[in-house]
Design an enzyme around this catalytic site. Structure first.
Site, short mmCIF file in Angstrom:
data_model
loop_
_atom_site.label_atom_id
_atom_site.label_comp_id
_atom_site.label_asym_id
_atom_site.label_seq_id
_atom_site.Cartn_x
_atom_site.Cartn_y
_atom_site.Cartn_z
N HIS A 84 6.42 -77.22 -35.20
CA HIS A 84 6.12 -78.81 -35.51
C HIS A 84 7.13 -79.57 -34.66
O HIS A 84 8.34 -80.05 -35.44
CB HIS A 84 5.19 -78.89 -36.63
CG HIS A 84 3.41 -78.72 -36.58
ND1 HIS A 84 2.28 -79.08 -37.00
CD2 HIS A 84 3.19 -77.19 -35.85
CE1 HIS A 84 1.71 -78.54 -37.36
NE2 HIS A 84 2.35 -77.70 -36.84
N PRO A 97 2.69 -86.02 -53.14
CA PRO A 97 2.56 -84.97 -51.72
C PRO A 97 2.84 -85.94 -49.99
O PRO A 97 2.97 -84.62 -49.64
CB PRO A 97 1.67 -84.13 -51.97
CG PRO A 97 1.50 -84.88 -52.98
CD PRO A 97 0.80 -86.00 -53.76
N TYR A 141 -1.87 -87.19 -41.52
CA TYR A 141 -2.09 -88.58 -42.05
C TYR A 141 -3.31 -89.93 -41.64
O TYR A 141 -2.41 -90.90 -40.45
CB TYR A 141 -0.77 -88.78 -42.46
CG TYR A 141 0.41 -87.57 -42.75
CD1 TYR A 141 0.12 -87.44 -44.09
CD2 TYR A 141 0.59 -87.08 -41.90
CE1 TYR A 141 0.95 -86.50 -44.75
CE2 TYR A 141 1.04 -86.07 -42.05
CZ TYR A 141 2.28 -85.81 -44.21
OH TYR A 141 2.93 -85.36 -44.26
N TYR A 151 11.39 -87.27 -42.36
CA TYR A 151 10.15 -86.06 -42.22
C TYR A 151 11.08 -85.12 -42.19
O TYR A 151 10.65 -84.07 -42.96
CB TYR A 151 8.95 -86.60 -41.48
CG TYR A 151 8.33 -85.91 -41.98
CD1 TYR A 151 7.20 -86.40 -42.89
CD2 TYR A 151 8.17 -84.38 -41.01
CE1 TYR A 151 5.55 -85.60 -43.11
CE2 TYR A 151 6.65 -84.05 -41.56
CZ TYR A 151 5.96 -84.55 -42.09
OH TYR A 151 4.42 -84.12 -42.31
N LYS A 195 7.09 -83.52 -49.45
CA LYS A 195 8.81 -83.41 -50.20
C LYS A 195 9.42 -82.54 -51.11
O LYS A 195 10.18 -81.81 -51.72
CB LYS A 195 9.04 -85.32 -50.54
CG LYS A 195 9.89 -85.75 -49.40
CD LYS A 195 11.32 -85.39 -48.46
CE LYS A 195 10.57 -85.48 -46.96
NZ LYS A 195 10.91 -84.71 -46.26
#
Length: 394
Positions: free
Chosen positions: A72, A293, A201, A385, A297
């Site tokens: 991704h 979560p 998200y 990220y 990480k």
């Protein structure tokens, strides 16, 4: 029994450390209290930072991941119905993440360890580390009704938040930092195609939602729920209906539903202990730290701990660099706290808190607008990220 490194816990961090050590010619034995099937039955994370992907390749277990994992180059923020794309690839100079389930990582590591003939002792009871601050370090355990002693040079505690490794350290030697969040994640696993090609998200007045995946045909979805809620309160239909309400309309229209394979509620907490070592005992992963979560990480932090400990032990055995042993905690904690900060930030920005007043809500909205409206802000999100770089051990 005797070995160089005793590893407590056969989850992904223990197995990965064991594989790296084995490949480097450093003998190790893994002791696990559960069965292999139980370990593989844990439903966990599925987004791997680039650093962890490279570490798995270094360990020689990346073939199936590279074949079946989903690379991704970005992810989607859905903010009260508005979609914002975070282009990881462009913002970080070509870095990406890999969607590949923790269960599959564990399966690959188990297979590699079997093939290598390295020893893993499953269903071991009453595991206890001894002599962590002496020249005589060992682990005792029971197996099939017989008591065993495993002498070793060092112990790696890879046995999770509830494991024996951290509990074996005197409480007055550890400083605990903790934040418990007033909500959990209700998650389901389903054999349905993802609603979007990348993770989504979603921040919504009804609460947070996450659209994730394990493959092109298996999805993992989450909803923010109160900590007092119970799985029994959520039929599959109620879950899908609520998820649709929290997603932008065009995504809700594309959502394909189906029966859940697994359904559970996970509490959210931030947790760190300092230091991450006690003499010859080194805490790795969830034994030393937990992150919510939201920032993906948890497993990745465990991998960076593994990398640090492996590279220190490599120099200890090859170059007699005993001075590096005392630097393990310091090196790990620098990265741990940065990941804790990012996970806290993502959680604070995207969830609804019942105790937020109108001022707090406006601050969160302004914070988000600043970060997504600025290339520097988006770059900050992206570089955290995909994962901050591992420190070089010198």
């Amino acid at each position: 029994m005797k070995t160089q490194v005793a590893i407590i816990g056969a989850g992904p961090s223990g197995l990965l450390l064991g594989q790296l050590l084995h490949n480097a010619g450093i003998d190790n034995v893994i002791i696990e209290r559960q069965s292999p099937d139980y370990v593989l039955g844990r439903i966990r994370a599925g987004v791997l930072e680039q650093g962890m992907v490279e570490l798995l390749r270094q360990a020689g277990v990346g073939q199936r991941m590279d074949r079946e994992g989903l690379v991704h180059g970005g992810f989607e923020l859905a903010l009260d119905g508005r979609q914002v794309h975070i282009d990881l690839n462009t913002l970080t100079g070509g870095k990406t993440v890999m969607v590949y389930g923790q269960t599959e990582v564990t399966r690959d590591l188990m297979a590699a360890r079997r093939e290598a003939g390295a020893q893993t002792i499953y269903q071991a009871g009453d595991v206890v580390p001894h002599g962590m601050k002496s020249a005589e370090t060992f682990v005792t355990f029971e197996k099939d009704g017989q008591a065993w002693r495993l002498d070793c040079d060092y112990i790696a505690g890879c046995d999770g938040f509830h494991g024996v490794a951290r509990q074996s350290i005197p409480a007055d030697c550890l400083k605990v930092f903790e934040r418990v969040y007033p909500f959990g994640w209700l998650g389901i696993l389903a054999d349905t195609p993802p609603v979007h090609e990348e993770l989504v998200y979603a921040r919504h007045e009804r609460g947070f939602a996450l659209c994730s995946m394990r493959s092109a045909t298996r999805t993992r979805y989450y909803l923010q729920v109160p900590t007092s809620d119970h799985v029994d309160n959520w039929s599959d239909q109620r879950f899908w209906d609520e998820l649709k309400l929290r997603l932008p309309q065009d995504l809700a229209n594309k959502l394909i539903t189906g029966p859940s394979i697994e359904k559970s509620i996970a509490p959210l907490r931030s947790f760190v202990v300092e230091p991450m070592q006690y003499g010859r005992l080194f805490l790795v992963g969830d034994a030393a730290h937990i992150v919510p979560p939201t920032g993906a990480k948890g497993l990745n932090l465990a991998a960076s701990d593994v990398s640090t400990l492996f590279n220190i032990l490599l120099k200890v055995y090859r170059e007699d660099r005993l001075d590096l042993l005392e630097k393990y905690s310091e090196i790990c904690l620098r990265r741990v706290w940065k990941a804790e900060r990012f996970s806290w930030w993502m959680t604070s920005m995207l969830h609804r808190f019942d105790d937020q007043d109108a001022f707090d809500q406006r601050i969160v909205e302004s914070e988000l607008e600043y970060f997504i409206g600025s290339e520097a802000g988006r770059k900050t999100i992206a570089e955290n990220y995909v994962g901050l770089p591992y420190e070089t051990i010198e």
